[in-house]
Structure formats: C-alpha cells, structure tokens
Design a protein around this motif. Structure first.
Motif, PDB file in Angstrom:
ATOM      1  N   VAL A  32      -5.698   0.757  12.768  1.00 57.00           N
ATOM      2  CA  VAL A  32      -6.066   1.723  11.730  1.00 57.00           C
ATOM      3  C   VAL A  32      -6.652   0.941  10.559  1.00 57.00           C
ATOM      4  O   VAL A  32      -6.239  -0.177  10.283  1.00 57.00           O
ATOM      5  CB  VAL A  32      -4.880   2.589  11.232  1.00 57.00           C
ATOM      6  CG1 VAL A  32      -4.332   3.465  12.328  1.00 57.00           C
ATOM      7  CG2 VAL A  32      -3.777   1.761  10.616  1.00 57.00           C
ATOM      8  N   TYR A  33      -7.646   1.516   9.895  1.00 58.50           N
ATOM      9  CA  TYR A  33      -8.243   0.869   8.728  1.00 58.50           C
ATOM     10  C   TYR A  33      -8.536   1.934   7.685  1.00 58.50           C
ATOM     11  O   TYR A  33      -8.982   3.025   8.008  1.00 58.50           O
ATOM     12  CB  TYR A  33      -9.505   0.076   9.103  1.00 58.50           C
ATOM     13  CG  TYR A  33     -10.518   0.822   9.945  1.00 58.50           C
ATOM     14  CD1 TYR A  33     -10.392   0.875  11.330  1.00 58.50           C
ATOM     15  CD2 TYR A  33     -11.607   1.474   9.364  1.00 58.50           C
ATOM     16  CE1 TYR A  33     -11.318   1.558  12.109  1.00 58.50           C
ATOM     17  CE2 TYR A  33     -12.543   2.152  10.140  1.00 58.50           C
ATOM     18  CZ  TYR A  33     -12.387   2.194  11.515  1.00 58.50           C
ATOM     19  OH  TYR A  33     -13.298   2.870  12.292  1.00 58.50           O
ATOM     20  N   LEU A  34      -8.220   1.609   6.431  1.00 57.04           N
ATOM     21  CA  LEU A  34      -8.425   2.555   5.341  1.00 57.04           C
ATOM     22  C   LEU A  34      -9.283   1.902   4.270  1.00 57.04           C
ATOM     23  O   LEU A  34      -9.091   0.730   3.943  1.00 57.04           O
ATOM     24  CB  LEU A  34      -7.092   2.960   4.699  1.00 57.04           C
ATOM     25  CG  LEU A  34      -6.143   3.848   5.514  1.00 57.04           C
ATOM     26  CD1 LEU A  34      -5.353   3.032   6.516  1.00 57.04           C
ATOM     27  CD2 LEU A  34      -5.199   4.581   4.585  1.00 57.04           C
ATOM     28  N   THR A  35     -10.204   2.685   3.727  1.00 60.18           N
ATOM     29  CA  THR A  35     -11.101   2.185   2.685  1.00 60.18           C
ATOM     30  C   THR A  35     -11.141   3.206   1.558  1.00 60.18           C
ATOM     31  O   THR A  35     -11.161   4.409   1.802  1.00 60.18           O
ATOM     32  CB  THR A  35     -12.539   2.041   3.255  1.00 60.18           C
ATOM     33  OG1 THR A  35     -12.482   1.330   4.484  1.00 60.18           O
ATOM     34  CG2 THR A  35     -13.453   1.315   2.290  1.00 60.18           C
ATOM     35  N   LYS A  36     -11.135   2.688   0.332  1.00 57.38           N
ATOM     36  CA  LYS A  36     -11.350   3.568  -0.819  1.00 57.38           C
ATOM     37  C   LYS A  36     -12.856   3.551  -1.084  1.00 57.38           C
ATOM     38  O   LYS A  36     -13.423   2.478  -1.337  1.00 57.38           O
ATOM     39  CB  LYS A  36     -10.561   3.020  -2.012  1.00 57.38           C
ATOM     40  CG  LYS A  36     -10.629   3.865  -3.256  1.00 57.38           C
ATOM     41  CD  LYS A  36      -9.668   3.277  -4.301  1.00 57.38           C
ATOM     42  CE  LYS A  36      -9.774   4.019  -5.610  1.00 57.38           C
ATOM     43  NZ  LYS A  36      -8.828   3.493  -6.613  1.00 57.38           N
ATOM     44  N   THR A  37     -13.498   4.703  -0.992  1.00 57.13           N
ATOM     45  CA  THR A  37     -14.962   4.704  -1.104  1.00 57.13           C
ATOM     46  C   THR A  37     -15.375   4.601  -2.576  1.00 57.13           C
ATOM     47  O   THR A  37     -14.581   4.895  -3.480  1.00 57.13           O
ATOM     48  CB  THR A  37     -15.568   5.998  -0.525  1.00 57.13           C
ATOM     49  OG1 THR A  37     -15.145   7.099  -1.327  1.00 57.13           O
ATOM     50  CG2 THR A  37     -15.157   6.213   0.917  1.00 57.13           C
ATOM     51  N   PRO A  38     -16.620   4.215  -2.824  1.00 59.96           N
ATOM     52  CA  PRO A  38     -17.068   4.074  -4.216  1.00 59.96           C
ATOM     53  C   PRO A  38     -16.918   5.372  -5.017  1.00 59.96           C
ATOM     54  O   PRO A  38     -16.724   5.327  -6.230  1.00 59.96           O
ATOM     55  CB  PRO A  38     -18.548   3.694  -4.072  1.00 59.96           C
ATOM     56  CG  PRO A  38     -18.664   3.078  -2.716  1.00 59.96           C
ATOM     57  CD  PRO A  38     -17.640   3.757  -1.868  1.00 59.96           C
ATOM     58  N   ASP A  39     -17.002   6.533  -4.359  1.00 61.08           N
ATOM     59  CA  ASP A  39     -16.879   7.795  -5.103  1.00 61.08           C
ATOM     60  C   ASP A  39     -15.462   8.386  -5.020  1.00 61.08           C
ATOM     61  O   ASP A  39     -15.266   9.588  -5.254  1.00 61.08           O
ATOM     62  CB  ASP A  39     -17.931   8.814  -4.644  1.00 61.08           C
ATOM     63  CG  ASP A  39     -17.733   9.236  -3.186  1.00 61.08           C
ATOM     64  OD1 ASP A  39     -17.009   8.528  -2.455  1.00 61.08           O
ATOM     65  OD2 ASP A  39     -18.292  10.270  -2.775  1.00 61.08           O
ATOM     66  N   GLY A  40     -14.462   7.550  -4.674  1.00 67.03           N
ATOM     67  CA  GLY A  40     -13.067   7.970  -4.795  1.00 67.03           C
ATOM     68  C   GLY A  40     -12.530   8.861  -3.690  1.00 67.03           C
ATOM     69  O   GLY A  40     -11.696   9.739  -3.919  1.00 67.03           O
ATOM     70  N   ARG A  41     -12.971   8.631  -2.471  1.00 68.48           N
ATOM     71  CA  ARG A  41     -12.411   9.307  -1.293  1.00 68.48           C
ATOM     72  C   ARG A  41     -11.605   8.286  -0.501  1.00 68.48           C
ATOM     73  O   ARG A  41     -11.726   7.085  -0.720  1.00 68.48           O
ATOM     74  CB  ARG A  41     -13.535   9.810  -0.374  1.00 68.48           C
ATOM     75  CG  ARG A  41     -14.529  10.730  -1.030  1.00 68.48           C
ATOM     76  CD  ARG A  41     -15.789  10.757  -0.174  1.00 68.48           C
ATOM     77  NE  ARG A  41     -16.841  11.545  -0.780  1.00 68.48           N
ATOM     78  CZ  ARG A  41     -17.095  12.816  -0.470  1.00 68.48           C
ATOM     79  NH1 ARG A  41     -16.384  13.432   0.454  1.00 68.48           N
ATOM     80  NH2 ARG A  41     -18.052  13.471  -1.056  1.00 68.48           N
ATOM     81  N   ILE A  42     -10.849   8.799   0.476  1.00 65.75           N
ATOM     82  CA  ILE A  42     -10.180   7.884   1.403  1.00 65.75           C
ATOM     83  C   ILE A  42     -10.832   8.012   2.769  1.00 65.75           C
ATOM     84  O   ILE A  42     -10.962   9.118   3.311  1.00 65.75           O
ATOM     85  CB  ILE A  42      -8.667   8.157   1.508  1.00 65.75           C
ATOM     86  CG1 ILE A  42      -7.989   7.953   0.151  1.00 65.75           C
ATOM     87  CG2 ILE A  42      -8.035   7.242   2.562  1.00 65.75           C
ATOM     88  CD1 ILE A  42      -6.497   8.200   0.145  1.00 65.75           C
ATOM     89  N   LEU A  43     -11.252   6.873   3.291  1.00 63.36           N
ATOM     90  CA  LEU A  43     -11.793   6.810   4.654  1.00 63.36           C
ATOM     91  C   LEU A  43     -10.675   6.288   5.541  1.00 63.36           C
ATOM     92  O   LEU A  43     -10.084   5.244   5.253  1.00 63.36           O
ATOM     93  CB  LEU A  43     -12.988   5.862   4.652  1.00 63.36           C
ATOM     94  CG  LEU A  43     -13.695   5.537   5.967  1.00 63.36           C
ATOM     95  CD1 LEU A  43     -15.137   5.112   5.699  1.00 63.36           C
ATOM     96  CD2 LEU A  43     -12.991   4.454   6.774  1.00 63.36           C
TER      97      LEU A  43
END
Ligand SMILES: Cc1cc2nc3c(=O)[nH]c(=O)nc-3n(C[C@H](O)[C@H](O)[C@H](O)COP(=O)(O)OP(=O)(O)OC[C@H]3O[C@@H](n4cnc5c(N)ncnc54)[C@H](O)[C@@H]3O)c2cc1C
Length: 488
Positions: free
Chosen positions: A319-330
């Motif tokens: 599993v991998y999680l990223t905080k996107t530049p516009d403040g979402r969670i991927l």
C-alpha cells in the motif's frame, strides 16, 4: 467518437458496453480520464501529429513515458544535432508515467537486504546512491526546463500497522545499517509516528528524509515539451508493431517505419508484453489508486501529516499513500487479479472489488474520514520481470536498447535508466555501467497456463498471509513457500 485532434483515446467509442457488474462502468473515453494527474496536467492533452510516413533518424524510441523521454532528453542534451524520434501509441504520459502514486524515491524493486545478498554491499549501496542522485536530478532537471512538477522533498515513513509488522521494519533498518546508510533511517515509537501522522494501530515506524513526491502528469508532459525544445520529434497515436535490429535497424509502425542509424530503444515497459518477441519479457501487473476529494482544514487537523511524507506499511500486498499538492489523499494498492495471457485492458484499471477494498483500507487507516468522498479512481500496469530485477541494456551489435521491469518503482529508476542508455548509445561513460542491473536480461516468464496458475496463486497467497497476520490468526500452512517465491 474518436476524432483526430480531440483529447480522446485512440480507438475508443462512447458506445462500449457489456462489462460485468464487477467492473466499475465508467470506461476511459478521454485522455483526461486516464488519471487525476493527466486531468490536472494543466493542458488540453491534444494529441501531437502521428507519424505520417517512413523516415531516417539516428535513434528511434518506442514509448513516451519517463524511460523513453528521459533517454531522448539526455541524448539530445549531450548531442543537440542527433535526430531522435519518439513514437507513442497514445499520448505522452498515457502509461504508468501519467498514472503513478507520485513517489519519487530511491526505492528499488529488490530490497536492500536481498540486493546485498545477491550482489554484495558495495553494489547494493551504489544502486541506492545512484537512485538518490536520480531523485535530485529529477528536481534539478525540472527546474532547468521550467517543469512545474510540484517536487517536494517530503521523506518516506513506513508505518508498522500492528505489532506483526515491527520485525520487517527492524529488518529493513538492519539492512541499511549493513550498507553504512543507517544514519539516514530512524526507528520511530508509536508516539513519534503520531507526531507526524495519526494512523490507527501504528506500533512504530521507520522514517527517512530520502524520497520526494511530485506531480507525475506535469512531469511527464513537461518532459515531452523539453524533448521537443531540445530538437526531438514525438509522434503520438503511432503504434509500433515490430522492431528489427542490426545494421538496418528499424521500428515499424502502422504508418511507416523509422530507420535508425544508431539505435532503437524499447521503452514501452509493461505494454511491451503486447509486442511480438517480447510477450514473456515482463508481466503486466496492475496497481490501482483511489483519490479523495480535498480534505478540509478540520480533517487535516485530525490526521496531522503536515509534512506530507510518502506513507506505506510493510504489508506483502503493497500500500502507498501520497498527500497531493492540492490536499487530497491518494491511496494505492494492488490491482485486479492477473489476467490470462498477460492481457492488458482498461476494465482491469477500474476493478470494482479492488477499488472498494482500497477505499475501505483508507477508512481503516483514518477512521475520521469515514464519510470522505472519492473523486477519482484509476490504475495501470507495471512491468514485472520474472526475477523482479530491472534491466537497462544496449547491444551495439543489434543496436537495440531496452530499459524497464521497474515493478512499480520506476519514477526515479527510469531517470537513471535514461541517463545510462543515452550514455551507452553515444559511447560515453555515465558512471553507472557497473550497477548490477546494467547490461543484463531477466529470464522470460513461464508459458501459459502455468504462468496464470503461479501468478494467481502468489497473489492469493500473499493476501492470505497479510489477512491472517492482521486478524491475529496462525500463518497459512503455505506461507513460507509463498514468501520464498515472492521474495524481493
Ligand atoms: C498505479 C501505479 C502507481 C505507481 N506508483 C509509483 C510510485 O509512486 N513511484 C514509483 O517510483 N513508481 C510508481 N509506479 C511505476 C512507474 O510509474 C513506472 O515504473 C514508470 O512510469 C515506467 O515508465 P516507462 O516510461 O518505462 O513506462 P510507461 O510510463 O508505461 O510508458 C510506456 C509508454 O509506451 C507506450 N507504448 C507501449 N507500447 C507501445 C507501442 N507498441 N507503440 C507505441 N507506444 C507504445 C505506452 O502507451 C506508454 O505511454 C506506479 C505505476 C502504476 C501503474
């Protein structure tokens, strides 16, 4: 309807139907639907002109993803007079390069521990250092070329979700210590993890400042423009159907052939499994992503995660999680089960059951987001070699170059591969010739139906091992066999 000049996928029509209820019914009709990153690339995604007729070049490259484009970029930067042409079946960024999780990290598909065992500590260390340099080069090249790739040096945090994941964290730290890189890694207590991000069931973490996040779509689209600015040609919606090496090396497309005086580069990664002669070179394995709407300040307040580290756990099923530049969670994880004959198809990119599993996982990590809305869901194939080890090679005799097999760790590796290929094709030293994945070839995948049986077994077994550990049940009887077969 697919019209020339429209940002519409080649060959798709709006009348497609017949997919089962297990599949999310929205099919990709436009290049903006490929992923959130492509939708948010900041441009219209109008396809460039296709190749119109046969011609002569110095280097012909198949695939306008990171591998193909970085190779073209470094070739042209070193030798501006070179005739370099890239042919792309859809548009630049259509493949994994426009769909990934945005981790730009010095991770390699083969773990530090296993690399040390296989190649020795100096070689393992050299790979990790070269990847770290590639991360920095991506930042520098983006700045140089005016690419707004949203590069953020956020670091990487692997969380042990459950006490059963602690040994794997400690094992990783020990492997880095054996390479003399232990000072880059810090074992965190549950409280220290909570100080960074509030994740349920966090029993500890392993943090490194190494690794960055970026906007994959803006990087790949910007890179395509940089290649053109350097004098390269990119032909989109131009599918290569064959390739031939030797003194009359050529890349054959539906519209004509490109005769290449110096080299042909095969940079189609997972999609190469569709090309005659390469069907068993790489296994296309899907990775799927769900993306939330932007979180409110109150929701971010509950979670923390101010520094936006790239987040993972030590699950076998990644599993991998990223905080996107516009403040979402991927939130990304495994994809649809392997399809017989290494089939690549759009329906696998939106496998309903897998997407539901991913969304439930996100709610389990962050229960305060139980009511969050998911605005985007997509996926794509990554190329997995039989031995999990990427390869970068150029054969001066056949004039054929290849780079791929990154198994989902390709953002930084493809940059490194581009530097290596450009150097070898031009007869220059890139300094990376001795890396263990230079000038090698992985064994081909076993034929069907055995391939389907083995891959499906492995996918199921690793999932069963994770589920048993999370539920506190005994390990499945076949756990040791599955882990041995899947070790990387
Ligand atoms: C969902 C997902 C998440 C990922 N997350 C991460 C991550 O966070 N970090 C990370 O490091 N890596 C990640 N990866 C992996 C990474 O994105 C890839 O390893 C990398 O982008 C591969 O780049 P590439 O240029 O080799 O291949 P691709 O980007 O797949 O490009 C290949 C291109 O070749 C074209 N092509 C193929 N065949 C032909 C043909 N016959 N004729 C013409 N054109 C052709 C395709 O259309 C495609 O555009 C992820 C991958 C996926 C799918």
């Amino acid at each position: 309807m697919s019209l020339d000049g429209d940002p519409t996928l080649a060959g798709t029509t709006s009348t497609r139907r017949g997919w089962g209820t297990r599949w999310i019914t929205k099919m990709t009709l436009s290049y903006k639907d490929v992923s959130f990153w492509m939708e948010d690339a900041g441009e219209a995604l109008t396809p460039r002109p296709a190749l119109a007729c046969s011609g002569d070049v110095d280097v012909a490259i198949l695939g306008a993803g990171y591998t193909g484009l970085w190779t073209a970029y470094y070739l042209l930067k070193a030798n501006p007079g070179l005739r370099v042409a890239v042919v792309e079946g859809e548009i630049a960024g259509y493949g994994a390069s426009g769909r990934n999780g945005g981790w730009c990290s010095p991770r390699f598909p083969v773990s530090a521990g296993l690399m040390t065992k296989r190649y020795g500590a100096p070689a393992a260390r050299a790979v990790l250092m070269a990847l770290q340099a590639a991360v920095e080069e991506i930042r520098d090249a983006s700045e140089r070329e005016g690419i707004d790739a949203c590069f953020r040096a956020c670091g990487t945090l692997t969380v042990a979700r459950g006490a059963h994941q602690i040994p794997a964290l400690k094992g990783s730290l020990a492997a880095y210590e054996r390479l003399g890189m232990g000072d880059r890694y810090e074992l965190l207590s549950p409280e220290q993890v909570a100080g960074r991000v509030r994740v349920t069931d966090a029993h500890g973490g392993l943090y490194t400042p190494d690794g960055a996040s970026l906007h994959p779509g803006r990087l790949v689209r910007g890179l395509a423009r940089a290649v053109e600015a350097a004098g390269g040609a990119i032909y989109e919606r131009t599918r290569a159907t064959e390739f031939h090496g030797g003194t009359r090396a050529r890349l054959v497309t539906e519209a004509g052939e490109l005769r290449a005086a110096k080299a042909i580069v095969l940079a189609g990664e997972a999609y190469l499994s569709r090309l005659p002669g390469l069907r068993r070179a790489l296994l296309p394995v899907y990775s799927l992503i769900s993306l939330t709407e932007p979180l409110t300040p109150a929701q971010w307040g509950e979670i923390g995660w101010e520094r936006g580290e790239n987040l993972a756990s030590t699950r076998n099923t990644v599993v991998y999680l990223t905080k996107t530049p516009d403040g979402r969670i991927l939130f990304g994880s495994r994809g649809a089960p392997y399809a017989f004959g290494s089939r690549i198809s759009e329906d696998q990119e939106r496998h309903g059951e897998t997407m539901a599993m991913i969304q439930n996982s996100l709610r389990a990590w962050f229960p305060s987001l139980a009511g969050i809305r998911f605005t985007h869901a997509w996926g794509g194939p990554v190329g997995m070699p039989m031995d999990w080890t990427p390869a970068v090679r150029f054969d001066a005799g056949t004039r054929i170059g290849f780079a791929g097999g990154y198994t989902g760790q390709g953002v930084a590796t493809a940059n490194l591969a581009g530097q290596m290929l450009a150097g070898t094709i031009e007869g220059r030293k890139s300094g990376y010739e001795e890396l263990p994945f230079a000038n090698r070839r992985s064994p081909g995948w076993i034929p069907e139906p055995l391939r389907w049986l083995v891959v499906r077994y492995m996918q199921g077994a690793l999932e069963r091992i994770d589920e048993a550990a999370e539920a506190g049940r005994r390990r499945p009887a076949d756990a040791a066999i599955a882990e041995f077969l899947g070790r990387h």
